[in-house]
Design a protein around this motif. Structure first.
Motif, PDB file in Angstrom:
ATOM      1  N   HIS A 167       0.837  -1.195   0.000  1.00  0.00           N
ATOM      2  CA  HIS A 167       0.000   0.000   0.000  1.00  0.00           C
ATOM      3  C   HIS A 167       0.878   1.254   0.000  1.00  0.00           C
ATOM      4  O   HIS A 167       1.868   1.329   0.731  1.00  0.00           O
ATOM      5  N   PRO A 168       0.526   2.262  -0.806  1.00  0.00           N
ATOM      6  CA  PRO A 168       1.354   3.486  -0.883  1.00  0.00           C
ATOM      7  C   PRO A 168       1.570   4.162   0.466  1.00  0.00           C
ATOM      8  O   PRO A 168       2.628   4.754   0.706  1.00  0.00           O
ATOM      9  N   ASN A 169       0.561   4.084   1.356  1.00  0.00           N
ATOM     10  CA  ASN A 169       0.713   4.708   2.672  1.00  0.00           C
ATOM     11  C   ASN A 169       1.811   4.035   3.497  1.00  0.00           C
ATOM     12  O   ASN A 169       2.524   4.692   4.254  1.00  0.00           O
ATOM     13  N   LEU A 170       1.950   2.708   3.344  1.00  0.00           N
ATOM     14  CA  LEU A 170       3.003   1.985   4.062  1.00  0.00           C
ATOM     15  C   LEU A 170       4.387   2.372   3.533  1.00  0.00           C
ATOM     16  O   LEU A 170       5.342   2.516   4.309  1.00  0.00           O
ATOM     17  N   LYS A 201       5.133   5.237   2.112  1.00  0.00           N
ATOM     18  CA  LYS A 201       5.371   6.603   2.571  1.00  0.00           C
ATOM     19  C   LYS A 201       5.805   6.614   4.035  1.00  0.00           C
ATOM     20  O   LYS A 201       6.752   7.332   4.415  1.00  0.00           O
ATOM     21  N   LYS A 202       5.128   5.814   4.861  1.00  0.00           N
ATOM     22  CA  LYS A 202       5.482   5.734   6.282  1.00  0.00           C
ATOM     23  C   LYS A 202       6.906   5.219   6.462  1.00  0.00           C
ATOM     24  O   LYS A 202       7.660   5.726   7.298  1.00  0.00           O
ATOM     25  N   GLN A 203       7.273   4.212   5.660  1.00  0.00           N
ATOM     26  CA  GLN A 203       8.622   3.653   5.745  1.00  0.00           C
ATOM     27  C   GLN A 203       9.670   4.720   5.414  1.00  0.00           C
ATOM     28  O   GLN A 203      10.679   4.856   6.128  1.00  0.00           O
ATOM     29  N   THR A 223       6.716  -0.598  12.102  1.00  0.00           N
ATOM     30  CA  THR A 223       6.467  -0.934  10.698  1.00  0.00           C
ATOM     31  C   THR A 223       5.609  -2.173  10.472  1.00  0.00           C
ATOM     32  O   THR A 223       5.137  -2.394   9.371  1.00  0.00           O
TER      33      THR A 223
END
Length: 335
Positions: free
Chosen positions: A3-6, A8-10, A279
């Motif tokens: 997922h793009p949000n994951l 970005k968070k990383q 994470t």
């Protein structure tokens, strides 16, 4: 697909911890037994400092910080790998005896194999690796059951037993050595960052340049092994082969680190846990973050330790243990 949000968070977490590392290094450059004004850091870094300022920064503080950072990264990655292959949150190279095996080997090498000073720096990680590898193989064999196979809990408990036994061996070695050599071993046992010159960086860096990319490449294997032997076998993983390969990698990482920093525990325990909490359980995300967190933790511990008392301060291993021991007990009670 991730997922793009994951993703970005990383990236944000990696940037955050890189920033923390840089800030900690900046603070560490300016404080210590010999003061170095912060407004003089940039001139000194670009070669416009006095002889004293240049010596303090480039011969004393900077190599020590780089060694500490690299060693913390190696210990954290080693701990993450051990936790993955044992499926046990308590796995850490310092707790299960790998560091102790490296320490005994370093002590024997230092006491009984006289070697030229220049070669000593580069041979020390090799000696530490040999001791740590023999210890890890012994722990693996003693914890392996023919009917059950590799048993994670037995591996941890056997490792703790080996750690205690090897501590006894170290005491015997110390009792038979002269005072000057005892001082070195005592420094190693306390987890004092003793390899603080540029040659030690050159001795440690090649190990990490090979082992860190290899570990990241094996991240998916760690994902499958952490699910259990049956699941891993069902997906086509050669479980025993992968376990031994990754164990070999974890041992090499830990041994290369402790050969220049001494017996430091708990970094390999805490860093993967923090990374996992931030994470999730996927090792492709855990490993890069654990590497940065481990480097930062040891850098902070050494910065605090060397400025608590003058002139030598407290060993980083003691500072890390003050933080890590309660965390270990918390995990022990929770599990």
């Amino acid at each position: 697909m991730i997922h793009p949000n994951l993703v970005k968070k990383q990236y944000l977490l990696i940037i955050f911890f890189l920033t923390l590392i840089l800030l900690t290094m900046l603070i560490s450059m300016g404080i210590g037994y010999a003061k170095l004004s912060y407004d003089r850091l940039i001139p000194v870094l670009v070669g416009k400092g006095t002889f004293q300022e240049t010596f303090i920064l480039f011969s004393v503080r900077l190599p020590r910080m780089i060694i500490t950072l690299l060693a913390g990264m190696a210990l954290a990655l080693s701990g993450a790998i051990l936790q993955g292959i044992t499926r046990n949150d308590l796995a850490d190279p310092g707790i299960i005896g790998i560091n102790s095996g490296a320490g005994v080997s370093v002590a024997i090498f230092f006491l009984f194999f006289p070697i030229q000073v220049g070669a000593f720096v580069y041979m020390l990680p090799v000696a530490a690796f040999a001791g740590a590898l023999l210890t890890a193989i012994a722990i693996y064999l003693f914890s392996y059951q023919k009917q059950v196979g590799f048993h994670p809990v037995r591996f941890i408990l056997t490792g703790v037993g080996f750690s205690l036994a090897l501590s006894g061996v170290m005491i015997v070695l110390i009792s038979s050595a002269d005072q000057t050599r005892v001082d070195f071993i005592a420094t190693w046992l306390a987890g004092n960052i003793w390899g603080t010159d540029w040659p030690f960086i050159l001795a440690l860096l090649p190990w990490l340049l090979v082992l860190i990319p290899f570990s990241l490449y094996k991240a998916n294997r760690l994902n499958l092994l952490s699910l259990g032997d049956l699941v891993a076998t069902g997906t086509g993983v050669a479980v025993k082969k992968e376990q031994m390969t990754l164990l070999f990698t974890a041992v090499a990482l830990a041994a290369s680190a402790v050969s220049v920093t001494g017996g430091i525990a708990f970094v390999g325990l805490m860093a993967p846990h923090i990374a996992r909490a931030l994470t999730g359980p996927v090792y492709q995300r855990i490993l890069p973050l654990a590497i940065l967190i481990g480097g930062w933790l040891l850098l902070v511990a050494d910065t605090i330790g060397r400025n608590l008392t003058d002139p030598d301060g407290l060993p980083a291993g003691i500072i890390v243990s003050i933080i890590g021991a309660p965390y270990f007990l918390y995990l022990l009670l929770r599990k």
